[in-house]
Design a protein around this motif. Structure first.
Motif, PDB file in Angstrom:
ATOM      1  N   HIS A 146       1.007  -1.132  -0.482  1.00 47.58           N
ATOM      2  CA  HIS A 146      -0.308  -0.164   0.257  1.00 47.58           C
ATOM      3  C   HIS A 146       0.582   0.683  -0.120  1.00 47.58           C
ATOM      4  CE1 HIS A 146      -4.119  -2.077   0.090  1.00 47.58           C
ATOM      5  NE2 HIS A 146      -3.554  -2.104   1.033  1.00 47.58           N
ATOM      6  N   LEU A 147       2.161   1.321   0.821  1.00 44.14           N
ATOM      7  CA  LEU A 147       2.634   2.816   0.848  1.00 44.14           C
ATOM      8  C   LEU A 147       4.103   2.972  -0.471  1.00 44.14           C
ATOM      9  CD1 LEU A 147       4.380   2.202   4.530  1.00 44.14           C
ATOM     10  CD2 LEU A 147       2.302   3.572   4.241  1.00 44.14           C
ATOM     11  N   GLU A 148       3.891   1.691  -0.914  1.00 39.75           N
ATOM     12  CA  GLU A 148       4.280   1.690  -2.383  1.00 39.75           C
ATOM     13  C   GLU A 148       2.839   2.329  -3.795  1.00 39.75           C
ATOM     14  OE1 GLU A 148       6.137  -1.478  -5.526  1.00 39.75           O
ATOM     15  OE2 GLU A 148       6.953  -1.886  -3.539  1.00 39.75           O
ATOM     16  N   ASP A 149       2.331   1.773  -3.757  1.00 38.39           N
ATOM     17  CA  ASP A 149       1.034   2.355  -4.289  1.00 38.39           C
ATOM     18  C   ASP A 149       0.726   3.829  -3.987  1.00 38.39           C
ATOM     19  OD1 ASP A 149      -1.040   1.697  -6.696  1.00 38.39           O
ATOM     20  OD2 ASP A 149      -2.501   2.060  -5.285  1.00 38.39           O
ATOM     21  N   ILE A 150       0.563   3.769  -2.878  1.00 36.33           N
ATOM     22  CA  ILE A 150       0.168   5.134  -2.446  1.00 36.33           C
ATOM     23  C   ILE A 150       2.009   6.628  -3.408  1.00 36.33           C
ATOM     24  CG2 ILE A 150       0.768   6.888  -0.602  1.00 36.33           C
ATOM     25  CD1 ILE A 150      -1.055   5.254   1.724  1.00 36.33           C
ATOM     26  N   ARG A 151       2.714   6.196  -2.576  1.00 37.76           N
ATOM     27  CA  ARG A 151       3.888   6.907  -3.343  1.00 37.76           C
ATOM     28  C   ARG A 151       4.200   6.846  -4.818  1.00 37.76           C
ATOM     29  NH1 ARG A 151       8.108   4.255   0.324  1.00 37.76           N
ATOM     30  NH2 ARG A 151       7.626   5.633   2.715  1.00 37.76           N
ATOM     31  N   LEU A 152       3.670   5.702  -5.774  1.00 29.96           N
ATOM     32  CA  LEU A 152       3.400   5.631  -7.152  1.00 29.96           C
ATOM     33  C   LEU A 152       2.827   6.885  -7.514  1.00 29.96           C
ATOM     34  CD1 LEU A 152       4.318   4.365  -9.876  1.00 29.96           C
ATOM     35  CD2 LEU A 152       3.255   2.579  -9.377  1.00 29.96           C
ATOM     36  N   VAL A 153       1.226   6.810  -6.457  1.00 36.47           N
ATOM     37  CA  VAL A 153      -0.451   7.181  -6.909  1.00 36.47           C
ATOM     38  C   VAL A 153       0.573   8.849  -7.203  1.00 36.47           C
ATOM     39  CG1 VAL A 153      -2.288   8.208  -6.554  1.00 36.47           C
ATOM     40  CG2 VAL A 153      -1.335   5.325  -6.986  1.00 36.47           C
ATOM     41  N   PHE A 154       1.661   9.268  -5.910  1.00 39.89           N
ATOM     42  CA  PHE A 154       1.011   9.971  -5.576  1.00 39.89           C
ATOM     43  C   PHE A 154       2.168  11.373  -6.739  1.00 39.89           C
ATOM     44  CE2 PHE A 154       4.651  13.670  -3.891  1.00 39.89           C
ATOM     45  CZ  PHE A 154       2.945  14.882  -3.507  1.00 39.89           C
ATOM     46  N   GLN A 155       3.426  10.542  -7.216  1.00 36.68           N
ATOM     47  CA  GLN A 155       4.259  10.280  -8.384  1.00 36.68           C
ATOM     48  C   GLN A 155       3.600  11.040  -9.864  1.00 36.68           C
ATOM     49  OE1 GLN A 155       7.587  11.604  -8.314  1.00 36.68           O
ATOM     50  NE2 GLN A 155       6.689  12.321  -9.792  1.00 36.68           N
ATOM     51  N   GLN A 156       2.660  10.312  -9.525  1.00 37.29           N
ATOM     52  CA  GLN A 156       2.285   9.899 -10.593  1.00 37.29           C
ATOM     53  C   GLN A 156       0.928  11.865 -11.004  1.00 37.29           C
ATOM     54  OE1 GLN A 156      -0.384   6.599 -10.657  1.00 37.29           O
ATOM     55  NE2 GLN A 156       0.949   5.307 -12.003  1.00 37.29           N
ATOM     56  N   LEU A 157       0.299  11.984 -10.238  1.00 40.92           N
ATOM     57  CA  LEU A 157      -0.505  12.967  -9.898  1.00 40.92           C
ATOM     58  C   LEU A 157       0.101  14.211  -9.772  1.00 40.92           C
ATOM     59  CD1 LEU A 157      -3.242  12.104  -6.765  1.00 40.92           C
ATOM     60  CD2 LEU A 157      -3.287  12.219  -9.449  1.00 40.92           C
ATOM     61  N   ILE A 158       1.380  14.051  -9.406  1.00 37.64           N
ATOM     62  CA  ILE A 158       2.568  15.430 -10.115  1.00 37.64           C
ATOM     63  C   ILE A 158       2.446  15.253 -11.332  1.00 37.64           C
ATOM     64  CG2 ILE A 158       4.583  16.083  -9.487  1.00 37.64           C
ATOM     65  CD1 ILE A 158       4.589  14.908  -6.887  1.00 37.64           C
ATOM     66  N   ASP A 159       3.070  14.177 -12.156  1.00 39.42           N
ATOM     67  CA  ASP A 159       3.267  13.945 -13.335  1.00 39.42           C
ATOM     68  C   ASP A 159       2.535  14.568 -13.897  1.00 39.42           C
ATOM     69  OD1 ASP A 159       6.296  13.298 -12.323  1.00 39.42           O
ATOM     70  OD2 ASP A 159       5.120  10.741 -13.555  1.00 39.42           O
ATOM     71  N   GLN A 160       0.839  14.741 -13.785  1.00 39.85           N
ATOM     72  CA  GLN A 160       0.362  14.728 -14.605  1.00 39.85           C
ATOM     73  C   GLN A 160      -0.423  16.458 -14.429  1.00 39.85           C
ATOM     74  OE1 GLN A 160      -2.815  11.632 -13.300  1.00 39.85           O
ATOM     75  NE2 GLN A 160      -2.500  10.363 -14.171  1.00 39.85           N
ATOM     76  N   GLY A 161      -0.058  16.712 -13.724  1.00 43.54           N
ATOM     77  CA  GLY A 161      -0.199  18.138 -13.070  1.00 43.54           C
ATOM     78  C   GLY A 161      -0.958  18.349 -12.368  1.00 43.54           C
ATOM     79  N   VAL A 162      -2.158  17.323 -11.270  1.00 44.61           N
ATOM     80  CA  VAL A 162      -2.910  17.419 -10.513  1.00 44.61           C
ATOM     81  C   VAL A 162      -2.526  17.736  -9.713  1.00 44.61           C
ATOM     82  CG1 VAL A 162      -4.524  16.141  -9.519  1.00 44.61           C
ATOM     83  CG2 VAL A 162      -4.308  15.100 -11.940  1.00 44.61           C
ATOM     84  N   ILE A 163      -1.666  17.891  -8.828  1.00 47.41           N
ATOM     85  CA  ILE A 163      -0.800  18.617  -7.634  1.00 47.41           C
ATOM     86  C   ILE A 163       0.482  18.858  -8.070  1.00 47.41           C
ATOM     87  CG2 ILE A 163      -2.537  16.510  -6.190  1.00 47.41           C
ATOM     88  CD1 ILE A 163       0.103  15.160  -5.352  1.00 47.41           C
ATOM     89  N   ALA A 164       0.725  20.164  -7.320  1.00 46.82           N
ATOM     90  CA  ALA A 164       1.515  20.376  -7.054  1.00 46.82           C
ATOM     91  C   ALA A 164       2.222  21.326  -5.911  1.00 46.82           C
ATOM     92  CB  ALA A 164       1.644  21.619  -8.994  1.00 46.82           C
ATOM     93  N   PRO A 165       3.834  21.855  -5.760  1.00 48.13           N
ATOM     94  CA  PRO A 165       4.108  22.190  -4.605  1.00 48.13           C
ATOM     95  C   PRO A 165       3.499  23.574  -4.893  1.00 48.13           C
ATOM     96  CG  PRO A 165       6.132  21.452  -6.601  1.00 48.13           C
ATOM     97  CD  PRO A 165       4.862  21.422  -6.919  1.00 48.13           C
ATOM     98  N   VAL A 166       3.147  23.708  -3.158  1.00 48.99           N
ATOM     99  CA  VAL A 166       2.719  25.147  -3.172  1.00 48.99           C
ATOM    100  C   VAL A 166       3.498  26.439  -3.218  1.00 48.99           C
ATOM    101  CG1 VAL A 166       1.282  26.003  -1.214  1.00 48.99           C
ATOM    102  CG2 VAL A 166       0.976  24.109  -1.407  1.00 48.99           C
ATOM    103  N   HIS A 167       3.581  27.547  -3.941  1.00 47.32           N
ATOM    104  CA  HIS A 167       4.000  28.510  -4.042  1.00 47.32           C
ATOM    105  C   HIS A 167       3.822  29.617  -3.460  1.00 47.32           C
ATOM    106  CE1 HIS A 167       5.979  27.012  -7.632  1.00 47.32           C
ATOM    107  NE2 HIS A 167       4.652  26.351  -8.089  1.00 47.32           N
ATOM    108  N   LEU A 168       4.416  30.454  -2.167  1.00 48.08           N
ATOM    109  CA  LEU A 168       3.832  30.955  -1.015  1.00 48.08           C
ATOM    110  C   LEU A 168       4.589  31.843  -2.289  1.00 48.08           C
ATOM    111  CD1 LEU A 168       5.337  28.605   1.700  1.00 48.08           C
ATOM    112  CD2 LEU A 168       3.325  29.221   0.830  1.00 48.08           C
TER     113      LEU A 168
END
Length: 188
Positions: A146-168
């Motif tokens: 589960h942890l491996e999948d969570i990390r993989l999905v997190f990276q996929q969401l970054i690659d797809q532009g769904v999530i991004a670093p917070v800009h302050l």
């Protein structure tokens, strides 16, 4: 060969929902109804922030409740998995799964670890007992998978532009999370 993904940073509930392929509403309802009692605390006016282990607990909860388990029982099991994953493992061991005997003889579950040689062991470094040896069936939750999948999905969401670093902006108070949802998840 799979690239080793690092643990993800703390994230707000919107990112936790995207990683778990659910909605913020579903998470908030499970928490407010007392079904998932080990969610991170929050105070009115602030965001609920989830660590990787919190997301693991949510994933286990939604998986179990989605496969027909009683939601309260699924929440209890998910919280136990989260607790084991958040607890320090014995030296030289890594938590890989938590087993729950179906007769509830171990309501908090039985942790199963992997040693340096890849051998599965219990807390006392003995081979874990099989269902037959325990004379009961178990439900096993693969923590490492589960942890491996969570990390993989997190990276996929970054690659797809769904999530991004917070800009302050320079006047912003630094949030206690580093990523947020910047566009809606595309449903397949």
């Amino acid at each position: 060969m799979t690239k080793k993904l690092l643990p993800i940073p703390q994230v707000p509930v919107r990112v936790a929902a995207a990683i778990n392929r659910t909605t913020q509403l579903a998470i908030n309802e499970a928490i407010s109804k007392g079904l998932y009692r080990c969610a991170p605390f929050t105070v009115p006016g602030s965001r609920r922030i989830f660590s990787e282990v919190d997301i693991l607990g949510l994933r286990v909860f939604f998986h179990l409740s989605g496969t027909g388990f009683d939601h309260k029982w699924a929440g209890d099991m998910a919280c136990h998995v989260r607790t084991w994953a958040n607890s320090p493992a014995p030296r030289g061991l890594r938590l890989v799964e938590v087993r729950f005997p179906c007769n509830l003889s171990y309501p908090a579950g039985i942790p199963i670890f992997e040693d340096e040689n890849g051998t599965l062991v219990d807390f006392d470094r003995n081979p874990p007992k099989t269902d037959r040896e325990m004379a009961r069936s178990t439900i096993s939750i693969a923590v490492d998978g589960h942890l491996e999948d969570i990390r993989l999905v997190f990276q996929q969401l970054i690659d797809q532009g769904v999530i991004a670093p917070v800009h302050l902006k320079s006047t912003d108070i630094a949030p206690d999370y580093a990523y947020d949802v910047v566009k809606e998840v595309q449903k397949s």
